[in-house]
Design a protein around this motif. Structure first.
Motif, PDB file in Angstrom:
ATOM      1  N   UNK A   9       0.807  -1.214   0.000  1.00  6.99           N
ATOM      2  CA  UNK A   9       0.000   0.000   0.000  1.00  6.99           C
ATOM      3  C   UNK A   9       0.836   1.258   0.000  1.00  6.99           C
ATOM      4  N   UNK A  10       1.940   1.257   0.733  1.00  4.68           N
ATOM      5  CA  UNK A  10       2.721   2.470   0.844  1.00  4.68           C
ATOM      6  C   UNK A  10       3.393   2.901  -0.438  1.00  4.68           C
ATOM      7  N   UNK A  11       3.555   2.005  -1.380  1.00  2.00           N
ATOM      8  CA  UNK A  11       4.275   2.344  -2.605  1.00  2.00           C
ATOM      9  C   UNK A  11       3.548   3.411  -3.406  1.00  2.00           C
ATOM     10  N   UNK A  12       2.241   3.282  -3.563  1.00  2.40           N
ATOM     11  CA  UNK A  12       1.492   4.282  -4.318  1.00  2.40           C
ATOM     12  C   UNK A  12       1.469   5.616  -3.588  1.00  2.40           C
ATOM     13  N   UNK A  13       1.328   5.584  -2.272  1.00  2.00           N
ATOM     14  CA  UNK A  13       1.305   6.827  -1.516  1.00  2.00           C
ATOM     15  C   UNK A  13       2.666   7.518  -1.572  1.00  2.00           C
ATOM     16  N   UNK A  14       3.738   6.731  -1.503  1.00  2.00           N
ATOM     17  CA  UNK A  14       5.073   7.308  -1.625  1.00  2.00           C
ATOM     18  C   UNK A  14       5.283   7.909  -3.004  1.00  2.00           C
ATOM     19  N   UNK A  15       4.779   7.232  -4.038  1.00  2.00           N
ATOM     20  CA  UNK A  15       4.901   7.760  -5.394  1.00  2.00           C
ATOM     21  C   UNK A  15       4.135   9.073  -5.528  1.00  2.00           C
ATOM     22  N   UNK A  16       2.931   9.129  -4.970  1.00  2.00           N
ATOM     23  CA  UNK A  16       2.150  10.360  -5.043  1.00  2.00           C
ATOM     24  C   UNK A  16       2.838  11.508  -4.307  1.00  2.00           C
ATOM     25  N   UNK A  17       3.455  11.209  -3.172  1.00  2.00           N
ATOM     26  CA  UNK A  17       4.185  12.249  -2.451  1.00  2.00           C
ATOM     27  C   UNK A  17       5.385  12.738  -3.245  1.00  2.00           C
ATOM     28  N   UNK A  18       6.037  11.833  -3.954  1.00  2.00           N
ATOM     29  CA  UNK A  18       7.157  12.238  -4.807  1.00  2.00           C
ATOM     30  C   UNK A  18       6.666  13.118  -5.953  1.00  2.00           C
ATOM     31  N   UNK A  19       5.556  12.744  -6.563  1.00  2.00           N
ATOM     32  CA  UNK A  19       5.029  13.515  -7.683  1.00  2.00           C
ATOM     33  C   UNK A  19       4.579  14.906  -7.253  1.00  2.00           C
ATOM     34  N   UNK A  20       4.146  15.043  -6.009  1.00  2.00           N
ATOM     35  CA  UNK A  20       3.687  16.340  -5.518  1.00  2.00           C
ATOM     36  C   UNK A  20       4.726  17.011  -4.631  1.00  2.00           C
ATOM     37  N   UNK A  21       5.970  16.528  -4.704  1.00  2.00           N
ATOM     38  CA  UNK A  21       7.117  17.148  -4.034  1.00  2.00           C
ATOM     39  C   UNK A  21       6.911  17.297  -2.530  1.00  2.00           C
ATOM     40  N   UNK A  22       6.283  16.287  -1.926  1.00  2.00           N
ATOM     41  CA  UNK A  22       6.066  16.293  -0.489  1.00  2.00           C
ATOM     42  C   UNK A  22       7.129  15.489   0.255  1.00  2.00           C
ATOM     43  N   UNK A  23       7.526  14.376  -0.332  1.00  8.36           N
ATOM     44  CA  UNK A  23       8.474  13.487   0.339  1.00  8.36           C
ATOM     45  C   UNK A  23       9.085  12.555  -0.697  1.00  8.36           C
TER      46      UNK A  23
ATOM     47  N   UNK B  42      -3.819  13.882  -8.071  1.00  5.59           N
ATOM     48  CA  UNK B  42      -4.302  14.864  -7.091  1.00  5.59           C
ATOM     49  C   UNK B  42      -5.462  14.321  -6.272  1.00  5.59           C
ATOM     50  N   UNK B  43      -6.349  13.580  -6.913  1.00  2.00           N
ATOM     51  CA  UNK B  43      -7.495  13.010  -6.201  1.00  2.00           C
ATOM     52  C   UNK B  43      -7.036  11.984  -5.180  1.00  2.00           C
ATOM     53  N   UNK B  44      -6.185  11.057  -5.614  1.00  2.00           N
ATOM     54  CA  UNK B  44      -5.700  10.026  -4.696  1.00  2.00           C
ATOM     55  C   UNK B  44      -4.895  10.637  -3.551  1.00  2.00           C
ATOM     56  N   UNK B  45      -4.087  11.634  -3.864  1.00  2.00           N
ATOM     57  CA  UNK B  45      -3.265  12.271  -2.837  1.00  2.00           C
ATOM     58  C   UNK B  45      -4.145  12.961  -1.795  1.00  2.00           C
ATOM     59  N   UNK B  46      -5.181  13.610  -2.244  1.00  2.00           N
ATOM     60  CA  UNK B  46      -6.028  14.360  -1.316  1.00  2.00           C
ATOM     61  C   UNK B  46      -6.847  13.446  -0.408  1.00  2.00           C
ATOM     62  N   UNK B  47      -7.446  12.397  -0.951  1.00  2.00           N
ATOM     63  CA  UNK B  47      -8.350  11.570  -0.140  1.00  2.00           C
ATOM     64  C   UNK B  47      -7.627  10.475   0.650  1.00  2.00           C
ATOM     65  N   UNK B  48      -6.374  10.137   0.279  1.00  2.00           N
ATOM     66  CA  UNK B  48      -5.710   9.017   0.936  1.00  2.00           C
ATOM     67  C   UNK B  48      -4.473   9.395   1.740  1.00  2.00           C
TER      68      UNK B  48
END
Length: 203
Positions: A7-21, A139-145
């Motif tokens: 599960x963490x892989x997609x969230x980590x990818x989204x954070x990378x894409x949005x320059x969060x982590x 953006x949708x996945x990043x915001x809700x998850x």
């Protein structure tokens, strides 16, 4: 192992894409384009993406009628879709590897007349089920998850992600996947998924 394995892989990818982590030690290519990425297509290692399927998935999710609308209080998608799940077909090659695959895979190939069928959840409730292979809007996945669930509490990520981001089933777009060749492999995959869902259900 829930976060590190799946599960963490997609969230980590989204954070990378949005320059969060940035949790990825190795990156190759032009990283300056990452903040402009709008959609991500997720596939398993044994999944084939037929020619033209990516364009059709992007076009369907980018359509104005499918744009995700997020409830500001519940922080979930209440209209439109954050994820599109294509139809998953079985590769002809995998059906010849064992009798199990030949029996359970059914008829293979592309048949637009009898295989492009509807889904009961999509027809009755306007939502499909995310099985981990599809396209989502970053953006949708990043915001809700993002920061929604505690780390290492979930292993089977796709169903819970689909419940919050809302999934649309695109039966006219197909991806091809291999079927497990042995019963032990088939049973192991289902057992892991059911155990994760049961843990979440029981709190």
């Amino acid at each position: 192992m829930g976060w590190e394995r799946k599960r963490g892989k997609l969230l980590d990818l989204n954070q990378l894409l949005r320059q969060q982590y940035d949790s990825f030690p190795v990156k190759v290519g032009d990283l300056s384009i990452l903040p402009d990425v709008r959609f991500v297509i997720t596939l398993d290692s044994d999944t084939e993406l037929p020619r033209g399927s990516a364009h059709r998935l992007v076009g369907a999710l980018a359509h104005p009628l499918n744009q995700a609308i997020i409830d500001p209080l519940k922080n979930i998608v209440v209209a439109g879709y954050g994820i599109l799940q294509p139809r998953v077909g079985v590769s002809v090659r995998s059906t010849t590897r064992s009798r199990l695959a030949a029996i359970f895979a059914g008829e293979t190939g592309l048949d637009p007349y009898t295989r492009a069928i509807s889904d009961v959840y999509q027809d009755l409730y306007g939502e499909g089920s995310f099985t981990g292979k599809g396209i989502y809007e970053v953006d949708t996945m990043f915001r809700v998850l993002n920061r929604r669930f505690p780390r290492n509490a979930l292993l089977s990520h796709d169903l819970i992600e689909g419940a919050y981001a809302r999934v649309g089933l695109a039966t006219d777009v197909v991806v091809i996947e291999d079927y497990p060749s042995h019963f032990s492999a088939y049973n192991r995959g289902n057992t892991v998924g059911c155990a994760a869902i049961g843990r979440l259900w029981n709190g």
